[in-house]
Enzyme design. Structure first.
Site, PDB file in Angstrom:
ATOM      1  N   ALA A  98      43.190  37.990  45.760  1.00  0.00           N
ATOM      2  CA  ALA A  98      42.651  36.776  46.373  1.00  0.00           C
ATOM      3  C   ALA A  98      41.753  36.087  45.348  1.00  0.00           C
ATOM      4  O   ALA A  98      41.191  36.748  44.465  1.00  0.00           O
ATOM      5  CB  ALA A  98      41.864  37.148  47.620  1.00  0.00           C
ATOM      6  N   GLY A 141      44.822  41.493  46.933  1.00  0.00           N
ATOM      7  CA  GLY A 141      45.744  40.735  47.784  1.00  0.00           C
ATOM      8  C   GLY A 141      47.133  40.610  47.173  1.00  0.00           C
ATOM      9  O   GLY A 141      48.116  40.454  47.895  1.00  0.00           O
ATOM     10  N   GLU A 144      48.840  43.730  48.080  1.00  0.00           N
ATOM     11  CA  GLU A 144      49.095  43.674  49.524  1.00  0.00           C
ATOM     12  C   GLU A 144      50.286  42.770  49.837  1.00  0.00           C
ATOM     13  O   GLU A 144      51.112  43.085  50.693  1.00  0.00           O
ATOM     14  CB  GLU A 144      47.836  43.191  50.253  1.00  0.00           C
ATOM     15  CG  GLU A 144      46.713  44.223  50.177  1.00  0.00           C
ATOM     16  CD  GLU A 144      45.393  43.709  50.741  1.00  0.00           C
ATOM     17  OE1 GLU A 144      44.984  42.592  50.365  1.00  0.00           O
ATOM     18  OE2 GLU A 144      44.783  44.414  51.551  1.00  0.00           O
ATOM     19  N   GLU A 164      39.245  46.145  45.208  1.00  0.00           N
ATOM     20  CA  GLU A 164      38.217  45.438  45.989  1.00  0.00           C
ATOM     21  C   GLU A 164      36.880  46.159  45.976  1.00  0.00           C
ATOM     22  O   GLU A 164      35.819  45.549  46.026  1.00  0.00           O
ATOM     23  CB  GLU A 164      38.687  45.247  47.442  1.00  0.00           C
ATOM     24  CG  GLU A 164      39.793  44.227  47.632  1.00  0.00           C
ATOM     25  CD  GLU A 164      41.199  44.804  47.506  1.00  0.00           C
ATOM     26  OE1 GLU A 164      41.349  45.931  46.972  1.00  0.00           O
ATOM     27  OE2 GLU A 164      42.150  44.127  47.924  1.00  0.00           O
TER      28      GLU A 164
HETATM   29  C1  HXC Z   1      39.997  34.327  40.588  1.00  0.00           C
HETATM   30  C2  HXC Z   1      40.809  35.288  38.681  1.00  0.00           C
HETATM   31  C3  HXC Z   1      41.211  36.427  39.385  1.00  0.00           C
HETATM   32  C4  HXC Z   1      40.969  36.455  40.802  1.00  0.00           C
HETATM   33  C5  HXC Z   1      41.740  36.719  37.329  1.00  0.00           C
HETATM   34  N1  HXC Z   1      41.152  35.507  37.412  1.00  0.00           N
HETATM   35  N2  HXC Z   1      41.769  37.301  38.517  1.00  0.00           N
HETATM   36  N3  HXC Z   1      40.216  34.247  39.269  1.00  0.00           N
HETATM   37  N4  HXC Z   1      40.348  35.373  41.338  1.00  0.00           N
HETATM   38  N5  HXC Z   1      41.347  37.467  41.569  1.00  0.00           N
HETATM   39  C6  HXC Z   1      40.923  34.562  36.329  1.00  0.00           C
HETATM   40  C7  HXC Z   1      39.770  34.957  35.433  1.00  0.00           C
HETATM   41  O1  HXC Z   1      38.541  34.570  35.993  1.00  0.00           O
HETATM   42  C8  HXC Z   1      40.103  34.197  34.181  1.00  0.00           C
HETATM   43  O2  HXC Z   1      39.744  32.836  34.368  1.00  0.00           O
HETATM   44  C9  HXC Z   1      41.616  34.249  34.128  1.00  0.00           C
HETATM   45  O3  HXC Z   1      42.041  34.534  35.455  1.00  0.00           O
HETATM   46  C10 HXC Z   1      42.151  35.345  33.222  1.00  0.00           C
HETATM   47  O4  HXC Z   1      41.554  36.557  33.620  1.00  0.00           O
HETATM   48  P1  HXC Z   1      40.822  37.550  32.584  1.00  0.00           P
HETATM   49  O5  HXC Z   1      39.917  38.398  33.383  1.00  0.00           O
HETATM   50  O6  HXC Z   1      40.214  36.790  31.457  1.00  0.00           O
HETATM   51  O7  HXC Z   1      42.091  38.374  32.043  1.00  0.00           O
HETATM   52  P2  HXC Z   1      42.127  39.870  31.558  1.00  0.00           P
HETATM   53  O8  HXC Z   1      40.943  40.173  30.667  1.00  0.00           O
HETATM   54  O9  HXC Z   1      43.483  40.073  30.986  1.00  0.00           O
HETATM   55  O10 HXC Z   1      41.955  40.772  32.858  1.00  0.00           O
HETATM   56  C11 HXC Z   1      42.946  40.764  33.842  1.00  0.00           C
HETATM   57  C12 HXC Z   1      42.429  41.411  35.173  1.00  0.00           C
HETATM   58  C13 HXC Z   1      41.100  40.755  35.568  1.00  0.00           C
HETATM   59  C14 HXC Z   1      42.229  42.906  34.911  1.00  0.00           C
HETATM   60  C15 HXC Z   1      43.514  41.231  36.216  1.00  0.00           C
HETATM   61  O11 HXC Z   1      41.291  39.346  35.572  1.00  0.00           O
HETATM   62  C16 HXC Z   1      40.628  41.171  36.917  1.00  0.00           C
HETATM   63  O12 HXC Z   1      40.091  42.265  37.076  1.00  0.00           O
HETATM   64  N6  HXC Z   1      40.788  40.292  37.919  1.00  0.00           N
HETATM   65  C17 HXC Z   1      40.273  40.523  39.245  1.00  0.00           C
HETATM   66  C18 HXC Z   1      41.142  41.494  39.979  1.00  0.00           C
HETATM   67  C19 HXC Z   1      40.607  41.768  41.384  1.00  0.00           C
HETATM   68  O13 HXC Z   1      39.471  42.241  41.523  1.00  0.00           O
HETATM   69  N7  HXC Z   1      41.398  41.499  42.424  1.00  0.00           N
HETATM   70  C20 HXC Z   1      41.026  41.714  43.779  1.00  0.00           C
HETATM   71  C21 HXC Z   1      40.437  40.454  44.330  1.00  0.00           C
HETATM   72  S1  HXC Z   1      39.769  40.666  45.930  1.00  0.00           S
HETATM   73  P3  HXC Z   1      38.812  32.078  33.308  1.00  0.00           P
HETATM   74  O14 HXC Z   1      38.559  30.754  33.967  1.00  0.00           O
HETATM   75  O15 HXC Z   1      37.623  32.916  33.110  1.00  0.00           O
HETATM   76  O16 HXC Z   1      39.681  31.998  32.092  1.00  0.00           O
HETATM   77  C22 HXC Z   1      41.105  40.640  46.934  1.00  0.00           C
HETATM   78  C23 HXC Z   1      40.765  40.795  48.372  1.00  0.00           C
HETATM   79  C24 HXC Z   1      41.994  40.696  49.202  1.00  0.00           C
HETATM   80  O17 HXC Z   1      42.198  40.480  46.539  1.00  0.00           O
HETATM   81  C25 HXC Z   1      41.634  40.450  50.602  1.00  0.00           C
HETATM   82  C26 HXC Z   1      42.830  40.197  51.447  1.00  0.00           C
HETATM   83  C27 HXC Z   1      43.825  39.264  50.913  1.00  0.00           C
END
Ligand code: HXC
Length: 290
Positions: A98, A141, A144, A164
């Site tokens: 998400a 997400g 999921e 998460e």
């Molecule tokens: C918003 C995101 C994002 C996310 C990545 N980005 N994941 N933006 N929401 N979930 C953005 C980053 O901010 C960044 O933008 C760009 O994408 C590239 O990401 P990087 O982090 O620079 O890439 P990298 O170093 O290769 O790392 C990849 C990654 C990391 C390991 C996937 O991005 C990451 O950990 N993302 C979050 C994953 C996460 O926690 N997902 C769960 C979300 S909560 P900028 O602008 O900085 O370049 C969830 C709840 C679900 O899903 C609830 C029900 C649906």
């Protein structure tokens, strides 16, 4: 041929209304979306392909993307030519979860009153089989969403995770439930409590995905599988899907009962008669979704 298609399209609305369906939904293929791309694939356009398309943010799932995804799914569901759907992302990410920036300032009150995640599992209502083709990250997400699909194919560099916990929250769209059913308690607990990711190979071994392919051929392989599914009877495929899904909701006795009812129901279809007649006559079945 083209004019016939236009003519049929013109008749589609009233026919659907007559059949008791809701108002016709716009065609997904070629529609102008902001966050996704849709196309029809396969020899006769029998496969609906949906590609999540926010590459700069690794296909983070914002509200707008979910709305578009649901519209595209509905349009393919209504399209009589489409027999199966493939959902994919990009090479680096299927979806990294998400959109954290969008969620950052949400409150309990806003989530609760506005039913934040109410439309996120619309995919599970689709009757046509949906295959997830996962390259790169399928996190939170994103994982999921893949698990809501009927089949998951993974590229060999795919990574699955429910991180998460690292954000101070927990999965909210089926992660703790579908993952546990797919891989068992110990691995699901480990992933949900540590936020650690698993590889495509580990996901296959654990039963989360059915096949692993090279990154560059993954989508093609998913389309090939979808084409195979689409060549069968749509109505009978829907019954088969309903019956398998019931295994996650019912006791064995209840599930077996439902399966038998659906099996008997196939005998009310022309396609069942055609399938068995074609076998006896040693020819290929010509299913007409009746
Ligand atoms: C918003 C995101 C994002 C996310 C990545 N980005 N994941 N933006 N929401 N979930 C953005 C980053 O901010 C960044 O933008 C760009 O994408 C590239 O990401 P990087 O982090 O620079 O890439 P990298 O170093 O290769 O790392 C990849 C990654 C990391 C390991 C996937 O991005 C990451 O950990 N993302 C979050 C994953 C996460 O926690 N997902 C769960 C979300 S909560 P900028 O602008 O900085 O370049 C969830 C709840 C679900 O899903 C609830 C029900 C649906």
């Amino acid at each position: 041929m083209a004019s016939l298609r236009v003519l049929l399209r013109g008749f589609r609305g009233p026919l659907l209304a007559w059949a008791g369906c809701s108002a016709p939904r716009s065609f997904a293929a070629g529609a102008n979306f902001e966050y996704i791309v849709t196309e029809k694939k396969g020899e006769n356009g029998t496969v609906g392909l949906i590609r999540l398309n926010r590459p700069k943010v690794l296909n983070a799932l914002c509200g707008g993307l979910i709305m578009e995804l649901n519209q595209a799914l509905d349009a393919f569901e209504d399209d009589p030519a489409v027999g199966a759907i493939v959902l994919t992302g990009g090479d680096k990410a299927f979806a990294a979860g998400a959109d954290i920036k969008e969620m950052q300032n949400y409150t309990f009150q806003s989530c609760y009153y506005h039913n934040f995640l109410a439309r996120w599992d619309h995919l599970t209502q689709v009757k046509k089989p949906v295959i997830a083709a996962v390259n790169g990250y399928a996190l939170g997400g994103g994982c999921e969403l893949a698990m809501m699909c009927d089949i998951i194919y993974a590229g060999e560099k795919a990574q699955f995770g429910q991180p998460e916990i690292l954000l101070g929250t927990i999965p909210g769209s089926g992660g703790t439930q579908r993952l546990t059913r797919a891989v068992g308690k110990s691995l699901a607990m480990e992933m949900v409590l540590t936020g650690d990711r698993i590889s495509a190979q580990d996901a296959k071994q654990a039963g989360l995905v059915s096949k692993v392919f090279p990154v560059e051929t993954l989508v093609e392989e998913a389309i090939r599988c979808a084409e195979k599914i689409a060549s069968n009877s749509k109505i009978v495929s829907a019954m088969a899907k309903e019956s398998v899904n019931a295994a996650f909701e019912m006791t064995l006795a209840e599930g077996n009962k439902l399966e038998k009812k659906l099996f008997y129901s196939t005998f009310a279809t022309e396609d069942r008669r055609e399938g068995m007649t074609a076998f006896v006559e040693k020819r290929k079945a010509n299913f007409r979704d009746q």
